[in-house]
Structure formats: structure tokens, C-alpha cells
Design a protein around this motif. Structure first.
Motif, mmCIF file in Angstrom:
data_model
loop_
_atom_site.group_PDB
_atom_site.id
_atom_site.type_symbol
_atom_site.label_atom_id
_atom_site.label_comp_id
_atom_site.label_asym_id
_atom_site.label_seq_id
_atom_site.Cartn_x
_atom_site.Cartn_y
_atom_site.Cartn_z
ATOM 1 N N SER A 1 2.266 1.668 -15.401
ATOM 2 C CA SER A 1 2.379 0.802 -14.228
ATOM 3 C C SER A 1 2.323 1.600 -12.930
ATOM 4 O O SER A 1 2.231 1.025 -11.855
ATOM 5 C CB SER A 1 3.670 -0.010 -14.290
ATOM 6 O OG SER A 1 4.792 0.824 -14.078
ATOM 7 N N VAL A 2 2.397 2.932 -13.017
ATOM 8 C CA VAL A 2 2.271 3.775 -11.833
ATOM 9 C C VAL A 2 0.788 3.934 -11.519
ATOM 10 O O VAL A 2 0.014 4.431 -12.330
ATOM 11 C CB VAL A 2 2.917 5.158 -12.047
ATOM 12 C CG1 VAL A 2 2.705 6.035 -10.819
ATOM 13 C CG2 VAL A 2 4.399 5.010 -12.349
ATOM 14 N N GLN A 3 0.382 3.479 -10.340
ATOM 15 C CA GLN A 3 -1.019 3.514 -9.951
ATOM 16 C C GLN A 3 -1.251 4.558 -8.867
ATOM 17 O O GLN A 3 -0.382 4.814 -8.046
ATOM 18 C CB GLN A 3 -1.467 2.146 -9.437
ATOM 19 C CG GLN A 3 -1.361 1.024 -10.460
ATOM 20 C CD GLN A 3 -1.815 -0.306 -9.887
ATOM 21 O OE1 GLN A 3 -2.371 -0.376 -8.793
ATOM 22 N NE2 GLN A 3 -1.579 -1.371 -10.626
ATOM 23 N N GLU A 4 -2.433 5.145 -8.892
ATOM 24 C CA GLU A 4 -2.809 6.093 -7.852
ATOM 25 C C GLU A 4 -3.798 5.413 -6.909
ATOM 26 O O GLU A 4 -4.824 4.896 -7.338
ATOM 27 C CB GLU A 4 -3.442 7.347 -8.454
ATOM 28 C CG GLU A 4 -3.775 8.402 -7.415
ATOM 29 C CD GLU A 4 -4.315 9.686 -8.018
ATOM 30 O OE1 GLU A 4 -4.716 10.574 -7.240
ATOM 31 O OE2 GLU A 4 -4.338 9.788 -9.265
ATOM 32 N N TRP A 5 -3.453 5.410 -5.627
ATOM 33 C CA TRP A 5 -4.297 4.828 -4.594
ATOM 34 C C TRP A 5 -4.585 5.879 -3.523
ATOM 35 O O TRP A 5 -3.807 6.817 -3.334
ATOM 36 C CB TRP A 5 -3.602 3.630 -3.937
ATOM 37 C CG TRP A 5 -3.579 2.395 -4.784
ATOM 38 C CD1 TRP A 5 -2.799 2.150 -5.870
ATOM 39 C CD2 TRP A 5 -4.386 1.230 -4.606
ATOM 40 N NE1 TRP A 5 -3.054 0.910 -6.392
ATOM 41 C CE2 TRP A 5 -4.034 0.315 -5.626
ATOM 42 C CE3 TRP A 5 -5.356 0.858 -3.681
ATOM 43 C CZ2 TRP A 5 -4.617 -0.925 -5.741
ATOM 44 C CZ3 TRP A 5 -5.943 -0.391 -3.795
ATOM 45 C CH2 TRP A 5 -5.583 -1.268 -4.818
ATOM 46 N N SER A 6 -5.682 5.693 -2.839
ATOM 47 C CA SER A 6 -6.038 6.577 -1.735
ATOM 48 C C SER A 6 -6.223 5.745 -0.474
ATOM 49 O O SER A 6 -6.855 4.686 -0.502
ATOM 50 C CB SER A 6 -7.335 7.331 -2.053
ATOM 51 O OG SER A 6 -7.739 8.122 -0.956
ATOM 52 N N ILE A 7 -5.640 6.204 0.619
ATOM 53 C CA ILE A 7 -5.809 5.569 1.920
ATOM 54 C C ILE A 7 -6.339 6.627 2.877
ATOM 55 O O ILE A 7 -5.702 7.660 3.081
ATOM 56 C CB ILE A 7 -4.492 4.996 2.462
ATOM 57 C CG1 ILE A 7 -3.936 3.930 1.519
ATOM 58 C CG2 ILE A 7 -4.696 4.411 3.861
ATOM 59 C CD1 ILE A 7 -2.591 3.364 1.960
ATOM 60 N N ALA A 8 -7.503 6.390 3.437
ATOM 61 C CA ALA A 8 -8.127 7.350 4.349
ATOM 62 C C ALA A 8 -8.409 6.675 5.681
ATOM 63 O O ALA A 8 -8.630 5.460 5.755
ATOM 64 C CB ALA A 8 -9.425 7.895 3.755
ATOM 65 N N GLY A 9 -8.389 7.452 6.746
ATOM 66 C CA GLY A 9 -8.666 6.904 8.064
ATOM 67 C C GLY A 9 -8.820 8.013 9.081
ATOM 68 O O GLY A 9 -8.831 9.200 8.744
ATOM 69 N N THR A 10 -8.922 7.620 10.336
ATOM 70 C CA THR A 10 -9.116 8.578 11.422
ATOM 71 C C THR A 10 -8.332 8.124 12.647
ATOM 72 O O THR A 10 -8.297 6.938 12.975
ATOM 73 C CB THR A 10 -10.606 8.691 11.802
ATOM 74 O OG1 THR A 10 -11.366 9.044 10.644
ATOM 75 C CG2 THR A 10 -10.815 9.754 12.861
ATOM 76 N N VAL A 11 -7.692 9.076 13.306
ATOM 77 C CA VAL A 11 -7.057 8.845 14.606
ATOM 78 C C VAL A 11 -7.618 9.888 15.566
ATOM 79 O O VAL A 11 -8.429 10.729 15.193
ATOM 80 C CB VAL A 11 -5.522 8.950 14.517
ATOM 81 C CG1 VAL A 11 -4.953 7.862 13.625
ATOM 82 C CG2 VAL A 11 -5.092 10.324 14.026
#
Length: 288
Positions: free
Chosen positions: A215-225
Motif C-alpha cells: 500500500s506504500v506508493q512512490e510518487w514524483s512531484i516536479a516543478g520550477t520556481v
């Protein structure tokens, strides 16, 4: 992630320690070298857990779950012959944090030569943590200070699962208030091939079986500031789970989440140096 089944060879009612962080101001060294006076902290911790944990092996009893020390192992390895000044480092919030290799940390651990700090969130700690570790979570800008009752010359190893974003932030906070022998676990606790979890080193928690870990999921969040915020941190929070990552020199960032019980519809709170938003995880991130 390698999904393996841990046999709970020892079930015990363990009061898993949560170490309160003394913020700036009143926290500081007393005459005997311990931290005295707890200032206010941005995050509150509920004291000492009464959760019943299981272990992933047969280990000595942890007589004081709130002290951050490993249990007393009978067969201890030799003292590691290492030059800690040769360890890789990270510059975090004005502090230089040393990254200790997992082989060295395991030797320190089995010798009882360290205190261990879990720098993640409460939900992550409850599911699985280094046996004997306390929870003293990382806080933005390394605002988390010392841990009451711990000496400033104690050797402290922090860890997280990123593999060392949160742990290096927490280590920097300890150094800021005067701790002089602090390290972040280089390979991290979970999610890396050579992590503490993947090596099946001593752990305690509530979720070691295959179905729970699935149930442990790996997610990626990418962005730019804006690139002027390079070196500052971006935070992602879901309930009592959170992760952080630094802004790179070009303004880009990428968070790697190891969160349980989430779906594309789960609201995630994303804090960047410029704003804070709350969006469904599937809108701001992608499943790894």
C-alpha cells in the motif's frame, strides 16, 4: 521497491518515543552538556506513543524506547575504522551535514554508539522505523532544535526515506543548537536498493507484511520556481506523512514520495518558497 515479507518474530507493546524539538530562544546547553528548556516548535508531537509494534527479528528488549539508543546486542562488531571527515556532505540551511554510509551506521548501531532519529512524519514512523529510533521530525528551515535530555556530544544519526532530504534538514537543526557529532544516513531508510529496510536491518513497526507494504506508493512531484530560491526547500504533506526536496540552481525541484494509503484523488499540500497549494495528488504528481 523490493516487496518482501517480514516475519514478526517478536510482538511487544513498545512505547515508541517521540522526541520533542526545542525551538530557538530558551533551548540551549546546560552545565552538564544536555539540552534544557523547550521552546515552541511549529509542529506538535503527542509525547510518547502507546502503539504496539512488532519487530522483524529476535532482538534484545529496548529498555528505554524514548532515548533513541539501540538495544544492547550481545555480539558487537569491532569499532569501525573510519575517518568521518571523509564522508560526503550536504550544505543545508547554513550547515554542512555529513552523510554516513549505512555499513558504518550499522556497526555504530550494533555497538550502541549512536542515538537514532527518524526525521519523517508520524504515519511513516508508525508503519516502520529503525528499532530503537525516536521520532523527531524535520521542520522547514531546520527550525527543529535539540532533543531534551540528550548531550551535545552524543553521536546522533538521522534518517528518512528520500534518502537524505528530511534527515539532513533535521541534522542541520541539531547542529544549529550545538550538537557536534551529527550524521544523516546516506542510503536512507526505505526506497533505495541499499536502504535499511531493503537490508532487513533491525526494525519495529505496525506494517511489515507484504500486503501492508504494497500500500506504500512512490510518487514524483516536479516543478520550477524562480532560480533565486535555489537551496530553499519544497514540502509535500498528506495527513501525517511528508517529504521535502531542495530547489536546484536552475529553480527546478523534484520530490520523491513514499506515502501509504494515497490515490490520485488524495489531496496533497504543496509548499514552495513562493506559494502553497492543495491539489489532488494525480494533478501535481505522477506515480513511479
Amino acid at each position: 521497491m523490493n516487496r518482501r515479507t517480514f516475519l514478526a518474530a517478536m510482538a511487544t507493546g513498545v512505547g515508541g518515543g517521540l522526541a520533542g524539538c526545542s525551538g530557538g530562544g530558551s533551548g540551549g546547553p546546560s552545565g552538564d552538556g544536555t539540552v534544557s528548556g523547550a521552546g515552541s516548535a511549529p509542529f506538535e508531537h503527542p509525547g510518547t506513543l502507546s502503539t504496539t509494534f512488532v519487530a522483524n527479528g529476535e532482538y534484545p528488549t529496548d529498555d528505554d524506547p524514548a532515548d533513541g539508543r539501540p538495544p544492547a546486542f550481545a555480539d558487537q562488531p569491532p569499532r569501525p575504522d573510519v575517518d568521518t571527515d571523509s564522508f560526503d556532505t550536504l550544505d543545508v540551511n547554513g550547515e554542512t551535514v555529513k552523510l554516513a554510509p549505512i555499513d558504518v551506521v550499522e556497526q555504530w548501531y550494533r555497538r550502541g554508539d549512536i542515538r537514532v532519529v527518524d526525521s519523517r512524519g508520524l504515519e511513516q514512523y508508525e508503519r516502520a522505523h529503525v528499532y530503537g529510533a525516536v521520532l523527531s521530525s524535520a521542520q522547514p528551515n531546520s527550525k527543529g532544535g535539540g532533543i531534551e535530555g540528550w548531550r551535545f556530544d552524543d553521536r546522533v544519526v538521522t534518517y528518512c526515506g528520500c534518502p537524505h532530504h528530511l534527515s539532513s534538514i533535521r541534522a542541520a537543526g541539531l547542529q544549529k543548537v550545538g550538537f557536534s557529532d551529527v550524521y544523516a544516513l546516506d542510503e536512507g531508510f526505505i526506497g533505495q536498493e541499499d536502504s535499511w529496510y531493503e537490508r532487513s536491518h533491525p526494525m519495529a513497526g505496525t506494517a511489515f507484511d507484504t500486503s501492508s507494504q504494497a500500500s506504500v506508493q512512490e510518487w514524483s512531484i516536479a516543478g520550477t520556481v524562480d532560480a533565486q530560491h535555489a537551496g530553499e526547500y519544497v514540502w509535500a504533506t498528506v495527513d501525517r506523512q511528508y517529504e521535502a526536496a531542495p530547489v536546484q540552481s536552475d529553480g527546478s525541484y523534484q520530490l520523491h514520495l513514499h506515502f501509504a494509503g494515497v490515490s490520485p484523488d488524495t489531496p496533497v499540500r504543496l509548499q514552495t518558497p513562493t506559494d502553497t497549494v492543495e491539489r489532488p495528488l494525480g494533478e501535481v504528481g505522477s506515480r513511479v
